[in-house]
Structure formats: structure tokens, C-alpha cells
Design an enzyme around this catalytic site. Structure first.
Site, PDB file in Angstrom:
ATOM      1  N   LYS A 157      27.717  38.112  37.220  1.00 42.60           N
ATOM      2  CA  LYS A 157      27.874  39.424  36.567  1.00 42.60           C
ATOM      3  C   LYS A 157      26.524  40.136  36.667  1.00 42.60           C
ATOM      4  O   LYS A 157      25.744  40.200  35.709  1.00 42.60           O
ATOM      5  CB  LYS A 157      28.317  39.202  35.114  1.00 42.60           C
ATOM      6  CG  LYS A 157      29.339  40.218  34.653  1.00 42.60           C
ATOM      7  CD  LYS A 157      29.930  39.823  33.332  1.00 42.60           C
ATOM      8  CE  LYS A 157      30.266  41.010  32.455  1.00 42.60           C
ATOM      9  NZ  LYS A 157      31.073  42.064  33.003  1.00 42.60           N
TER      10      LYS A 157
HETATM   11  N1  PMP Z   1      36.121  41.373  36.547  1.00 45.58           N
HETATM   12  C1  PMP Z   1      35.042  42.131  36.334  1.00 45.58           C
HETATM   13  C2  PMP Z   1      34.432  42.858  37.491  1.00 45.58           C
HETATM   14  C3  PMP Z   1      34.494  42.256  35.047  1.00 45.58           C
HETATM   15  O1  PMP Z   1      33.414  43.002  34.831  1.00 45.58           O
HETATM   16  C4  PMP Z   1      35.135  41.587  33.969  1.00 45.58           C
HETATM   17  C5  PMP Z   1      34.602  41.745  32.566  1.00 45.58           C
HETATM   18  N2  PMP Z   1      33.638  40.788  32.244  1.00 45.58           N
HETATM   19  C6  PMP Z   1      36.257  40.795  34.241  1.00 45.58           C
HETATM   20  C7  PMP Z   1      36.723  40.710  35.544  1.00 45.58           C
HETATM   21  C8  PMP Z   1      36.933  40.021  33.161  1.00 45.58           C
HETATM   22  O2  PMP Z   1      36.142  38.937  32.735  1.00 45.58           O
HETATM   23  P1  PMP Z   1      36.227  38.389  31.260  1.00 45.58           P
HETATM   24  O3  PMP Z   1      37.652  38.060  31.012  1.00 45.58           O
HETATM   25  O4  PMP Z   1      35.357  37.178  31.259  1.00 45.58           O
HETATM   26  O5  PMP Z   1      35.729  39.455  30.364  1.00 45.58           O
END
Ligand code: PMP
Length: 312
Positions: A157
Site C-alpha cells: 500500500k
Molecule cells: N484495493 C485497494 C487499491 C485499496 O486501497 C484497498 C483499501 N485498503 C483495498 C483494495 C481493500 O483492502 P482492505 O479490505 O484491506 O481495506
């Protein structure tokens, strides 16, 4: 949006206004940072704030720091403890969003990932819905493509790579859609700007595999468990053709921000009946009970912030 009162910054809790960085900060200039997004849910009956899967979020956060060669001595448990202290200080009795961020803090000129000093900060703010139309959103397939693992790894991320999401989101919204679906370089369905995507076709749930340049979502993992173990729906992780979403019976996004958001139209085509489907409806109900700490079997996912006054 209200600003936080406090921040966890350089290893201690300070007033938010004291958590400052300079204009030359490496992470600001070159996007050399990583972040997380965690929710805490207020449960009124239990008078308790539950952080949803903090250790799993911090594990992914620390993995992202590893991709950028950052070295921290914090473990998932240390960061969970820091978050508990931060939330205890903020003392919110409402749903919250938590943002941990790690970045190279050097105030220097020079793009690289070595010989730099990482810093870590975390804040928490009261937070409701991230998207308005979570029971029926109209999305478009973006003309932007997802960053590839050999360009900027999407499984990390990484702050800089969110420009890719921002291009797709802004163009989708400026064209009148609620959100974008971004394709991989070879044209398969990847994810939304900040959410993973699922289809239901002929009773089976399908979601892209982690090798298709997705972020390895914690909500995605939660939903895979709930679909399979609680709703008896088979989940297949495989590459998805663009045209499969047009023929899906149901589709939805998952993510900490969007939680579970039904996709009811894609590029002016109705998905299924054009209304939120049966499996999505059941899944959302179950999900909201789980995250608020109302389902005993999944209490281990919900970390209480305040001392428990009575049995849950
Ligand atoms: N894909 C992206 C590009 C994201 O930024 C997120 C948000 N964190 C997600 C998927 C979903 O991840 P999570 O369920 O861990 O929030």
C-alpha cells in the site's frame, strides 16, 4: 472532516499539531511512503469500540514497509498497543477510521530507497460512510490500467502508487459514475480505486487472485471466510474477463472504506436485476454484525479499546 486531536508520532502520543514534517520530506516529494486504513466500530449495547482485525492490518502494513526497505523494530502487537493507547486518548464513542503511515523522513534531494530514515505516524478520526451509494453503485471500466507488480507492486500500500487510483477515480466521477473498475495490463478485472471486487455468477463467488496486481485486502479475506463458512457459497480466486462482470448476477466491492458496496450497474448495463442481490444483502448484514462484535465466533477479529464493563 474534523482533524484528529492526537497523533502517534515518533514513538509517542503528541498533539496533532505537533506531528509536523518539512516541505523537503522524501516521502512527500517522491511518494516513498506506505499507509494503512483500519476501522474501529462502536457497539452501543456493549458500550465498546472494536478495532477490526488490527493485527492483520499491521502485518500487511509492515510487509509494505519491507517492500520499500524500511526497517522498524515494531511488531504487529507493538503497533496494536500503540493504536489502543491512541484510541484510548482520543476517547471516541463512535465509528472511527485509523490511518497509519510510514514514510522516509529525510529532507534531502535524491530519489532512491537506500540510506534513508523511515518515520511512522498514526491518527484516528470519527468516520462514517466512505461512499454514499453503498447499496447500488454505478461503476465504469476505467481507461487507466492498474500498476503492474514490476512497475510498482500493488500488493504494497505504497503512497506514490495511489496516483493510479486517483486518475481512475476522478475520471470515473467526473464522467458521472460512482467508482471505477481498473483492469490489469492484460485486460482482466483487477479492483476498484480503493477496493477489491467480487462477482456472483451461477451461485459461485469469483474474485481476482493475488497475482493479478490487487491489494491483498483484509475485507476481501473476511468476505471469503464469511461467504464460504457462513453462507455456504463457493469462492473461486481466478482471473476475470471484463465481459464476465456484465453477465454477473451480483457484484460488489469490499474494502475498509467501502465495507461491502453493491455494484448494480456497470457502464449503463444492469448487473442481475439492477438491484442489490440476495447474497450481497445477506453478506452485508452478517458483515456488519461481525465487525460490531455481535457474532461470538468472530470475536477474535474485534479488539476492544475500552476496559470491558460487562460480558459481551
Ligand atoms: N484495493 C485497494 C487499491 C485499496 O486501497 C484497498 C483499501 N485498503 C483495498 C483494495 C481493500 O483492502 P482492505 O479490505 O484491506 O481495506
Amino acid at each position: 472532516m474534523a482533524l484528529p486531536n492526537y497523533a502517534f508520532f515518533n514513538g509517542r502520543i503528541v498533539r496533532y499539531g505537533e506531528a509536523k514534517v518539512g516541505v523537503l520530506t522524501h516521502g512527500l516529494n517522491y511518494g516513498t511512503g506506505v499507509f494503512g486504513g483500519i476501522r474501529a466500530y462502536w457497539n452501543d449495547e456493549a458500550q465498546q469500540l472494536f478495532i477490526f482485525r488490527p493485527r492483520d492490518h499491521f502485518r500487511r502494513f509492515l510487509e509494505s514497509t519491507k517492500l520499500l526497505r524500511m526497517e522498524f523494530s515494531y511488531s504487529e502487537d507493538d503497533l496494536t498497543k500503540a493504536l489502543l493507547a491512541l484510541l484510548g486518548t482520543e476517547n471516541h464513542k463512535t465509528d472511527c477510521y485509523i490511518r497509519p503511515v510510514a514514510f522516509y523522513s529525510d529532507e534531502i534531494i535524491g530519489v532512491r530507497l537506500h540510506d534513508l530514515t523511515p518515520a511512522l505516524a498514526m491518527v484516528a478520526i470519527p468516520f462514517g460512510k466512505y461512499v454514499e451509494k453503498d447499496e447500488g453503485s454505478h461503476v465504469t471500466v476505467s481507461s487507466w490500467r492498474r500498476v503492474d507488480d514490476n512497475v510498482i507492486p500493488a500488493r504494497g500500500k505504497i503512497t506514490g502508487s495511489y496516483i493510479n487510483s486517483a486518475f481512475a477515480k476522478t475520471d470515473a466521477q467526473r464522467a458521472g459514475f460512482d467508482e471505477a473498475i481498473i483492469l490489469t495490463h492484460d485486460g482482466h478485472i483487477c479492483e476498484g480505486s480503493a477496493e477489491n471486487v467480487f462477482l456472483i455468477r451461477n451461485g459461485v463467488a469469483i474474485t481476482p487472485p493475488i497475482t493479478d496486481n490487487i491489494l491483498e485486502g483484509i475485507t476481501r479475506q473476511t468476505v471469503i471466510t464469511l461467504l464460504h463458512d457462513e453462507l455456504g457459497v463457493n469462492v473461486v480466486e481466478r482471473s476475470i474477463d471484463r465481459s464476465e462482470i456484465y453477465l454477473a448476477n451480483e457484484a460488489f466491492f469490499t474494502g475498509t472504506g467501502v465495507q461491502i458496496t453493491a455494484i448494480t450497474r456497470v457502464d449503463y448495463r444492469s448487473i442481475g436485476t439492477g438491484k442489490m442481490g440476495e447474497i450481497t444483502t445477506k453478506l452485508r448484514e452478517l458483515f456488519f454484525n461481525v465487525v460490531r462484535g455481535r457474532v461470538k465466533k468472530y470475536h477474535e477479529w474485534c479488539t476492544p479499546v475500552y476496559e470491558t464493563k460487562r460480558a459481551r
